[in-house]
Design a protein around this motif. Structure first.
Motif, mmCIF file in Angstrom:
data_model
loop_
_atom_site.group_PDB
_atom_site.id
_atom_site.type_symbol
_atom_site.label_atom_id
_atom_site.label_comp_id
_atom_site.label_asym_id
_atom_site.label_seq_id
_atom_site.Cartn_x
_atom_site.Cartn_y
_atom_site.Cartn_z
ATOM 1 N N GLY A 180 14.758 -5.026 2.812
ATOM 2 C CA GLY A 180 13.380 -4.328 2.404
ATOM 3 C C GLY A 180 13.084 -3.474 3.088
ATOM 4 N N VAL A 181 12.862 -3.435 4.059
ATOM 5 C CA VAL A 181 12.929 -2.138 4.793
ATOM 6 C C VAL A 181 13.804 -0.537 4.220
ATOM 7 C CG1 VAL A 181 12.632 -1.183 7.606
ATOM 8 C CG2 VAL A 181 12.205 -3.631 7.144
ATOM 9 N N ALA A 182 14.314 -1.311 4.436
ATOM 10 C CA ALA A 182 14.936 0.290 4.158
ATOM 11 C C ALA A 182 15.149 0.539 2.561
ATOM 12 C CB ALA A 182 16.975 0.391 3.605
ATOM 13 N N VAL A 183 14.426 -0.733 1.310
ATOM 14 C CA VAL A 183 13.979 -0.090 0.446
ATOM 15 C C VAL A 183 12.397 0.084 0.619
ATOM 16 C CG1 VAL A 183 13.089 -1.057 -1.982
ATOM 17 C CG2 VAL A 183 15.294 -1.862 -0.781
ATOM 18 N N ALA A 209 10.473 -5.802 8.755
ATOM 19 C CA ALA A 209 11.488 -5.967 10.513
ATOM 20 C C ALA A 209 11.484 -6.678 11.197
ATOM 21 C CB ALA A 209 10.623 -4.760 11.020
ATOM 22 N N ILE A 210 10.149 -6.720 12.114
ATOM 23 C CA ILE A 210 9.892 -7.830 12.700
ATOM 24 C C ILE A 210 10.459 -9.405 12.258
ATOM 25 C CG2 ILE A 210 7.979 -9.026 14.180
ATOM 26 C CD1 ILE A 210 6.352 -7.027 13.998
ATOM 27 N N GLY A 211 10.143 -9.789 10.715
ATOM 28 C CA GLY A 211 10.716 -11.087 10.393
ATOM 29 C C GLY A 211 12.334 -10.759 9.912
ATOM 30 N N GLY A 212 12.845 -9.829 9.539
ATOM 31 C CA GLY A 212 14.336 -9.810 10.005
ATOM 32 C C GLY A 212 14.817 -9.603 11.136
ATOM 33 N N VAL A 213 14.332 -8.875 12.311
ATOM 34 C CA VAL A 213 15.604 -9.020 13.247
ATOM 35 C C VAL A 213 14.954 -10.263 14.154
ATOM 36 C CG1 VAL A 213 14.880 -8.748 15.756
ATOM 37 C CG2 VAL A 213 14.853 -6.921 13.885
ATOM 38 N N GLU A 270 20.429 -16.630 8.518
ATOM 39 C CA GLU A 270 21.207 -15.460 8.761
ATOM 40 C C GLU A 270 21.227 -13.934 7.972
ATOM 41 O OE1 GLU A 270 24.966 -14.865 10.386
ATOM 42 O OE2 GLU A 270 24.312 -16.776 11.827
ATOM 43 N N ARG A 271 21.302 -14.852 6.823
ATOM 44 C CA ARG A 271 20.965 -13.688 5.504
ATOM 45 C C ARG A 271 19.042 -13.607 4.802
ATOM 46 N NH1 ARG A 271 24.430 -18.074 2.649
ATOM 47 N NH2 ARG A 271 26.804 -17.420 3.567
ATOM 48 N N LEU A 272 18.532 -14.349 5.839
ATOM 49 C CA LEU A 272 17.127 -14.147 5.458
ATOM 50 C C LEU A 272 16.548 -12.829 6.333
ATOM 51 C CD1 LEU A 272 14.382 -15.072 3.763
ATOM 52 C CD2 LEU A 272 13.656 -16.542 6.252
ATOM 53 N N GLY A 273 17.318 -12.753 7.270
ATOM 54 C CA GLY A 273 16.819 -12.140 8.495
ATOM 55 C C GLY A 273 17.133 -10.179 7.515
ATOM 56 N N ALA A 291 2.704 -1.555 6.918
ATOM 57 C CA ALA A 291 2.476 -2.276 7.302
ATOM 58 C C ALA A 291 3.716 -3.357 6.739
ATOM 59 C CB ALA A 291 0.814 -2.565 6.749
ATOM 60 N N LEU A 292 3.675 -3.027 5.643
ATOM 61 C CA LEU A 292 4.623 -4.288 5.278
ATOM 62 C C LEU A 292 6.076 -4.214 5.979
ATOM 63 C CD1 LEU A 292 5.290 -6.202 2.954
ATOM 64 C CD2 LEU A 292 5.535 -4.843 1.190
#
Length: 161
Positions: free
Chosen positions: A50-53, A77-81, A41-44, A71-72
């Motif tokens: 990171g997306v926000a940054v 975002a996909i990895g986080g979700v 969960e913390r990794l997500g 792209a990044l």
């Protein structure tokens, strides 16, 4: 350090981290429960941060091309979700009769050990694949806390895992 050397170093570090974490998670709470460790969960959350940054960087500065940033951001975002869904929803319970396993992708599956048809280990993604008579497939990651209880039940039934 070259990009290739950094990639090789990161891959080796990830391999050792997964092996170390999996060894520590094997026993879990000892009550037959299956769940991902909190780090998933913390990794997500970190990926979504990171997306926000990246969004802040993209909006606050002038860039020649936004393609790499987009792209990044999409990949993060996909990895986080994915990590948040796996960490929050994936749960299970194992006992002498069978296994109950809930995932965001496969839903709820309750199977009996007597209906188990095959078990094999996929080394490339560090998971055990259990196939049952009903056609249901349960994929157990080695990063699930308590997966050792499942391995114990499989060994008592004659499976070599």
């Amino acid at each position: 350090m070259s990009v290739l050397a950094a990639g090789i170093f990161a891959a080796l570090a990830a391999w050792f981290a997964v092996r170390w974490i999996a060894a520590r998670l094997r026993t879990g709470a000892g009550d037959g429960s299956l769940e991902f460790a909190p780090f998933v969960e913390r990794l997500g959350i970190l990926q979504l941060l990171g997306v926000a940054v990246l969004a802040w960087v993209a909006l606050s500065r002038e860039h020649d091309s936004y393609t790499a940033l987009i792209a990044l951001a999409v990949a993060l975002a996909i990895g986080g979700v994915y990590c948040l869904c796996e960490g929050i929803v994936t749960r299970g319970k194992v006992d002498d009769a069978g296994i109950l396993f809930i995932t965001p992708w496969g839903g709820k599956r309750h199977e009996l050990w007597r209906d188990l048809r095959s078990v094999h280990y996929r080394a490339w993604c560090a998971m055990y694949v259990l196939t049952f008579r009903s056609g249901s497939v349960i994929r157990l990651s080695v990063l699930l806390s308590g997966h050792g209880a499942v391995l114990h039940h499989l060994r008592t039934r004659g499976y070599h895992v």
